[in-house]
Write a protein that holds these residues in place. Structure first.
Motif, mmCIF file in Angstrom:
data_model
loop_
_atom_site.group_PDB
_atom_site.id
_atom_site.type_symbol
_atom_site.label_atom_id
_atom_site.label_comp_id
_atom_site.label_asym_id
_atom_site.label_seq_id
_atom_site.Cartn_x
_atom_site.Cartn_y
_atom_site.Cartn_z
ATOM 1 N N TYR A 24 -29.900 33.387 -2.395
ATOM 2 C CA TYR A 24 -28.495 32.986 -2.495
ATOM 3 C C TYR A 24 -28.263 31.691 -1.726
ATOM 4 C CZ TYR A 24 -23.480 32.901 -1.961
ATOM 5 O OH TYR A 24 -22.173 32.525 -1.971
ATOM 6 N N GLY A 25 -27.606 30.736 -2.362
ATOM 7 C CA GLY A 25 -27.269 29.486 -1.705
ATOM 8 C C GLY A 25 -28.418 28.508 -1.572
ATOM 9 N N THR A 26 -29.506 28.738 -2.268
ATOM 10 C CA THR A 26 -30.641 27.820 -2.221
ATOM 11 C C THR A 26 -30.748 27.090 -3.565
ATOM 12 O OG1 THR A 26 -32.214 29.452 -3.044
ATOM 13 C CG2 THR A 26 -31.867 29.362 -0.655
ATOM 14 N N PHE A 27 -31.746 26.232 -3.671
ATOM 15 C CA PHE A 27 -31.979 25.527 -4.929
ATOM 16 C C PHE A 27 -32.265 26.506 -6.062
ATOM 17 C CE2 PHE A 27 -35.295 24.088 -7.855
ATOM 18 C CZ PHE A 27 -34.590 23.105 -8.523
ATOM 19 N N TRP A 28 -32.887 27.614 -5.763
ATOM 20 C CA TRP A 28 -33.289 28.564 -6.801
ATOM 21 C C TRP A 28 -32.098 29.202 -7.502
ATOM 22 C CZ3 TRP A 28 -37.891 28.049 -8.553
ATOM 23 C CH2 TRP A 28 -38.880 27.553 -7.729
ATOM 24 N N SER A 29 -30.932 29.187 -6.864
ATOM 25 C CA SER A 29 -29.749 29.735 -7.530
ATOM 26 C C SER A 29 -29.259 28.814 -8.650
ATOM 27 C CB SER A 29 -28.628 29.970 -6.520
ATOM 28 O OG SER A 29 -28.262 28.756 -5.904
ATOM 29 N N LEU A 30 -29.721 27.569 -8.657
ATOM 30 C CA LEU A 30 -29.367 26.636 -9.735
ATOM 31 C C LEU A 30 -30.329 26.691 -10.914
ATOM 32 C CD1 LEU A 30 -28.453 23.506 -7.608
ATOM 33 C CD2 LEU A 30 -26.896 25.107 -8.697
ATOM 34 N N VAL A 31 -31.460 27.338 -10.749
ATOM 35 C CA VAL A 31 -32.475 27.350 -11.799
ATOM 36 C C VAL A 31 -31.997 28.036 -13.084
ATOM 37 C CG1 VAL A 31 -34.769 28.250 -12.396
ATOM 38 C CG2 VAL A 31 -34.407 27.045 -10.237
ATOM 39 N N PRO A 32 -31.366 29.230 -13.050
ATOM 40 C CA PRO A 32 -30.963 29.867 -14.317
ATOM 41 C C PRO A 32 -30.001 29.038 -15.167
ATOM 42 C CG PRO A 32 -30.965 31.478 -12.570
ATOM 43 C CD PRO A 32 -31.176 30.150 -11.918
ATOM 44 N N PRO A 33 -28.903 28.475 -14.605
ATOM 45 C CA PRO A 33 -28.043 27.679 -15.487
ATOM 46 C C PRO A 33 -28.707 26.387 -15.966
ATOM 47 C CG PRO A 33 -27.183 27.650 -13.249
ATOM 48 C CD PRO A 33 -28.291 28.636 -13.281
ATOM 49 N N ILE A 34 -29.496 25.751 -15.113
ATOM 50 C CA ILE A 34 -30.186 24.531 -15.542
ATOM 51 C C ILE A 34 -31.177 24.857 -16.651
ATOM 52 C CG2 ILE A 34 -31.839 22.766 -14.815
ATOM 53 C CD1 ILE A 34 -30.420 22.735 -12.101
ATOM 54 N N LEU A 35 -31.902 25.958 -16.487
ATOM 55 C CA LEU A 35 -32.854 26.387 -17.512
ATOM 56 C C LEU A 35 -32.146 26.674 -18.832
ATOM 57 C CD1 LEU A 35 -35.795 27.348 -18.176
ATOM 58 C CD2 LEU A 35 -34.970 29.632 -17.584
ATOM 59 N N ALA A 36 -31.016 27.381 -18.778
ATOM 60 C CA ALA A 36 -30.285 27.710 -20.004
ATOM 61 C C ALA A 36 -29.763 26.450 -20.687
ATOM 62 C CB ALA A 36 -29.137 28.657 -19.681
ATOM 63 N N ILE A 37 -29.236 25.506 -19.919
ATOM 64 C CA ILE A 37 -28.697 24.283 -20.506
ATOM 65 C C ILE A 37 -29.801 23.439 -21.123
ATOM 66 C CG2 ILE A 37 -27.579 22.087 -19.956
ATOM 67 C CD1 ILE A 37 -25.924 23.667 -17.872
ATOM 68 N N VAL A 38 -30.912 23.279 -20.405
ATOM 69 C CA VAL A 38 -32.015 22.458 -20.920
ATOM 70 C C VAL A 38 -32.618 23.092 -22.168
ATOM 71 C CG1 VAL A 38 -34.361 21.678 -20.391
ATOM 72 C CG2 VAL A 38 -32.534 21.354 -18.730
ATOM 73 N N LEU A 39 -32.808 24.400 -22.153
ATOM 74 C CA LEU A 39 -33.350 25.068 -23.337
ATOM 75 C C LEU A 39 -32.396 25.000 -24.515
ATOM 76 C CD1 LEU A 39 -35.106 28.234 -21.896
ATOM 77 C CD2 LEU A 39 -36.164 26.273 -23.000
ATOM 78 N N ALA A 40 -31.095 25.158 -24.261
ATOM 79 C CA ALA A 40 -30.121 25.097 -25.351
ATOM 80 C C ALA A 40 -30.088 23.707 -25.980
ATOM 81 C CB ALA A 40 -28.743 25.481 -24.840
#
Length: 136
Positions: A40-56
């Motif tokens: 929580y509150g680290t860079f890894w919390s940004l990975v799921p939305p970034i992954l979803a946006i890039v894949l979409a």
């Protein structure tokens, strides 16, 4: 065309910088949150939305990308626990079962299903009526 791309790129960079500045300087923005998630509150919390946006954007498969983003987010939230991942997706406060059990959300789902069914029926029945009457 090149000038408009450059302007939109500069505008996007300025907006990103402003959002980052506001996120770190607003009072209460860095409040501690009691979470069992180690990420929580680290860079890894940004990975799921970034992954979803890039894949979409890359694959043009929005639903699959969102599903993969939800799955990765649940895995990270549960600290890589299989049982915790299933609980985070289906049964926690933000889970699918909990949200569908709410009467307001169920009313929206019933409306959407009936709207889709009516569109399917309309698109299947109307072209056959137009063909029989000679309309094109």
């Amino acid at each position: 065309m090149l000038k408009t791309n450059r302007i939109s790129l500069i505008t996007g960079a300025v907006v990103l910088v402003l959002v980052l500045i506001l996120a770190f300087t607003l009072p209460g923005a860095a409040q501690a949150y009691d979470s069992d998630c180690n990420l929580y509150g680290t860079f890894w919390s940004l990975v799921p939305p970034i992954l979803a946006i890039v894949l979409a954007l890359g694959t043009k498969e929005v639903y699959s990308s969102l599903l993969l983003g939800i799955l990765v987010g649940a895995v990270l939230y549960s600290n890589f626990s299989f049982e915790g991942t299933l609980n985070a997706i289906f049964f926690s406060d933000g889970g699918i079962v909990t949200n569908l059990a709410d009467s307001w959300n169920m009313g929206i789902m019933v409306f959407l299903v009936t709207a889709v069914i009516s569109l399917i029926v309309y698109n299947k029945v109307l072209p056959s009526v137009k063909d029989e009457e000679g309309f094109q």
